[in-house]
Design a protein around this motif. Sequence first.
Motif, short mmCIF file in Angstrom:
data_model
loop_
_atom_site.label_atom_id
_atom_site.label_comp_id
_atom_site.label_asym_id
_atom_site.label_seq_id
_atom_site.Cartn_x
_atom_site.Cartn_y
_atom_site.Cartn_z
N GLN A 251 9.26 -12.37 4.69
CA GLN A 251 8.34 -11.48 3.74
C GLN A 251 8.18 -10.09 4.37
OE1 GLN A 251 3.89 -12.31 3.91
NE2 GLN A 251 4.39 -13.86 2.45
N LYS A 252 8.21 -9.34 3.24
CA LYS A 252 8.24 -7.69 3.71
C LYS A 252 6.81 -7.28 3.38
CE LYS A 252 10.74 -3.55 2.37
NZ LYS A 252 11.46 -2.92 1.68
N SER A 253 6.23 -6.31 4.27
CA SER A 253 4.85 -5.71 3.93
C SER A 253 5.02 -4.28 4.17
CB SER A 253 3.91 -6.31 5.23
OG SER A 253 3.91 -7.80 4.95
N TYR A 254 4.12 -3.40 3.56
CA TYR A 254 3.84 -2.10 3.56
C TYR A 254 2.88 -1.67 4.36
CZ TYR A 254 7.47 -3.44 0.06
OH TYR A 254 8.45 -3.81 -0.65
N ILE A 255 3.17 -0.59 5.06
CA ILE A 255 1.89 0.26 5.78
C ILE A 255 1.85 1.74 5.36
CG2 ILE A 255 1.04 0.72 8.18
CD1 ILE A 255 2.43 -1.59 9.17
N ILE A 256 0.74 2.29 5.19
CA ILE A 256 0.42 3.66 5.24
C ILE A 256 -0.36 4.24 6.30
CG2 ILE A 256 1.06 3.85 2.94
CD1 ILE A 256 -2.11 4.04 2.19
N ALA A 257 -0.13 5.45 6.93
CA ALA A 257 -1.16 5.99 8.01
C ALA A 257 -1.85 7.13 7.01
CB ALA A 257 -0.29 6.25 9.21
N VAL A 258 -3.10 7.07 7.28
CA VAL A 258 -3.90 7.86 6.32
C VAL A 258 -5.02 8.65 7.14
CG1 VAL A 258 -3.59 6.85 4.12
CG2 VAL A 258 -5.65 6.19 5.59
N LYS A 259 -5.33 10.13 6.61
CA LYS A 259 -6.42 10.84 7.23
C LYS A 259 -7.59 10.30 6.46
CE LYS A 259 -4.26 14.93 8.74
NZ LYS A 259 -4.23 16.43 8.82
N THR A 260 -8.73 9.94 7.32
CA THR A 260 -10.18 9.70 6.39
C THR A 260 -11.15 9.98 7.55
OG1 THR A 260 -11.42 8.05 5.69
CG2 THR A 260 -9.60 7.33 7.15
N LYS A 261 -12.53 10.25 6.94
CA LYS A 261 -13.56 10.53 8.00
C LYS A 261 -14.13 9.16 8.13
CE LYS A 261 -14.77 15.22 7.49
NZ LYS A 261 -14.05 15.95 6.47
N LEU A 262 -13.80 8.01 7.51
CA LEU A 262 -14.40 6.63 7.80
C LEU A 262 -14.01 6.51 9.31
CD1 LEU A 262 -14.04 4.30 4.74
CD2 LEU A 262 -16.00 5.62 5.28
N GLU A 263 -15.09 5.77 9.91
CA GLU A 263 -14.66 5.31 11.33
C GLU A 263 -14.83 3.65 10.83
OE1 GLU A 263 -15.99 7.32 14.61
OE2 GLU A 263 -15.57 9.04 13.76
N LEU A 264 -13.94 2.84 11.40
CA LEU A 264 -14.06 1.54 11.52
C LEU A 264 -14.29 0.90 12.83
CD1 LEU A 264 -11.24 0.16 8.87
CD2 LEU A 264 -13.45 1.13 8.59
N PRO A 265 -15.19 0.08 12.98
CA PRO A 265 -15.56 -0.53 14.54
C PRO A 265 -14.66 -1.49 14.80
CG PRO A 265 -17.23 -1.35 12.96
CD PRO A 265 -16.24 -0.46 12.08
N GLY A 266 -13.46 -1.63 14.58
CA GLY A 266 -12.64 -2.89 14.99
C GLY A 266 -11.31 -2.70 14.09
N MET A 267 -10.61 -3.74 14.20
CA MET A 267 -9.58 -3.86 13.45
C MET A 267 -9.86 -5.08 12.32
SD MET A 267 -6.71 -4.43 16.69
CE MET A 267 -7.31 -6.12 17.05
N PHE A 268 -9.30 -5.00 11.00
CA PHE A 268 -9.69 -5.58 9.80
C PHE A 268 -8.66 -6.31 9.22
CE2 PHE A 268 -13.38 -3.35 11.24
CZ PHE A 268 -14.43 -4.06 11.09
N ILE A 269 -8.72 -7.56 8.66
CA ILE A 269 -7.92 -8.05 7.62
C ILE A 269 -8.62 -8.83 6.53
CG2 ILE A 269 -7.34 -10.13 8.92
CD1 ILE A 269 -4.24 -9.50 8.42
N THR A 270 -8.23 -9.06 5.41
CA THR A 270 -8.93 -9.77 4.47
C THR A 270 -7.98 -11.21 4.41
OG1 THR A 270 -7.39 -8.92 2.71
CG2 THR A 270 -9.66 -8.10 3.12
N PRO A 271 -8.62 -12.27 4.19
CA PRO A 271 -7.91 -13.55 3.97
C PRO A 271 -7.30 -14.00 3.00
CG PRO A 271 -10.12 -13.96 3.47
CD PRO A 271 -10.09 -12.58 3.74
N GLY A 272 -7.44 -13.55 1.85
CA GLY A 272 -6.81 -13.86 0.76
C GLY A 272 -5.85 -12.72 -0.01
N ARG A 273 -5.56 -13.04 -1.08
CA ARG A 273 -4.61 -11.91 -1.96
C ARG A 273 -5.74 -11.03 -2.64
NH1 ARG A 273 0.67 -14.80 -4.45
NH2 ARG A 273 0.96 -16.16 -2.86
N PRO A 274 -5.37 -9.86 -2.87
CA PRO A 274 -4.61 -9.03 -2.10
C PRO A 274 -4.88 -8.92 -0.58
CG PRO A 274 -5.94 -7.66 -3.58
CD PRO A 274 -6.25 -9.15 -3.83
#
Length: 411
Positions: A251-274
């Motif tokens: 399986q192939k997957s894609y990543i982008i690294a972005v600048k944002t002011k949002l701060e997330l309190p941890g690492m996140f992933i969704t369970p379903g598609r997308p």
Amino acid sequence: MIRLPAKESSLWMASAVAPAYPTLQESIEVDDVIIGGGIAGLTSAYLLKQAGRKVAVLEQGKVGSGTTGHTTGKVTSSHNVTYQRLVERFGTKYAQIYGHANETAIKLIEKIVEAENIDCNWERADNYIYTEKPEEVQMLYREAHVANKLGLPATFEKEIPELPLWIEGAVKFKNQAKIHSQKYLLALAKTVHGKGSFVFEQTKAKKVHEGKKIYVKANKSVVNAKNIIIATNVPFPLVAHGLYCALEYPQKSYIIAVKTKLELPGMFITPGRPLTSLLPIKHEGEKLLLVGGESHILGLAGNTQRRYQHLADYAELRLAATEVIHYWSARDYLAYDSVPLIGKLYPWSKHTYVATAFMKWGLTSATVAGMLLSDTILGKTNSWDYVFNSNRISPVKAIPYVFAKHVGLIH
Ligand SMILES: Cc1cc2nc3c(=O)[nH]c(=O)nc-3n(C[C@H](O)[C@H](O)[C@H](O)COP(=O)(O)OP(=O)(O)OC[C@H]3O[C@@H](n4cnc5c(N)ncnc54)[C@H](O)[C@@H]3O)c2cc1C
């Protein structure tokens, strides 16, 4: 609309200074030869060398140039919605070993980072599987409950106060970690090379042989050894490659690294598609967010630029992204039954091992492979082989299920 930079490049590869290792030019003899300079190969090599053995790592390109240098960087035993499915399919003991092995992998990486004084942005962080869809809440609740009963640091959260996104619920795994995988890998390689052990780059293994003699052929030279570990992400001898096609798929997957002011309190992933994967990182004094997704079976990409642009549009709209700094993609292999394949290459192999199908969770799973294979070679009992056995047939049985899922017949 935010635009992509001109060239695709992994932030991890671009921000780690990689020394050059020699190319294999003459035949040598070591205790163990390891093919593949990714996290599976180098963890195995590191642990074997620590146990006093002479090892040689053969890498066809540069250390980390495969999937490991193009990963996200989450180090967690929370492999999306996993534990309820493992319990349903294989039982509680099996799921318990899987979870324990991956938690042990996190501890081992931390131990190596400390022992070798590796500067690789190692940081403990909580991991969340979160959903914005009410219909997924029950599944997450169950995942938290099952994982918690297995002894994992899991809880169900109805809300995450510091999260600037609306959610319906989340599974929290406490005290997981993130890492600059390429800096970690380069440090492992540096420790492995020397004192009778080797890391060879630009050295493509062409043949493995297990008979009266055990050896690997590469660059018109031979590496004689007592054991061979094939850690090439997917097994490379043609016959093995063909055979393992019945057990795993890419399986192939894609990543982008972005600048944002949002701060997330941890690492996140969704369970379903997308599927959306989010990892906040610090990079050259700046806070960035890695946004991953757009996964597909290898060969069914369509327009890859459009996939990156989807991620960029999502990041702009939902995550207040203002600029894309890097973008990259990679492939990883998934076992049809969702458990990595670690062990003997063939059922009749005595000294040839394989580590593959890390399910896009190889920072922990490939570390598990390193521990399991080094223990096997060192003659130590390790109960994890019951779970990860590379010669099991359950992946073959699961093929219809995976295809039905991919064509949308089941969810
Ligand atoms: C987009 C993406 C994001 C991911 N994010 C995460 C994450 O956040 N957390 C996580 O745990 N996992 C993640 N993963 C999974 C993880 O990155 C992989 O499982 C892991 O890096 C695989 O390591 P490996 O050693 O098996 O393979 P690789 O890193 O690919 O190493 C194999 C090496 O073998 C070499 N090789 C191949 N054939 C030969 C040959 N014949 N001779 C010599 N050398 C050879 C290759 O050049 C390569 O360097 C992600 C995967 C993807 C695709």
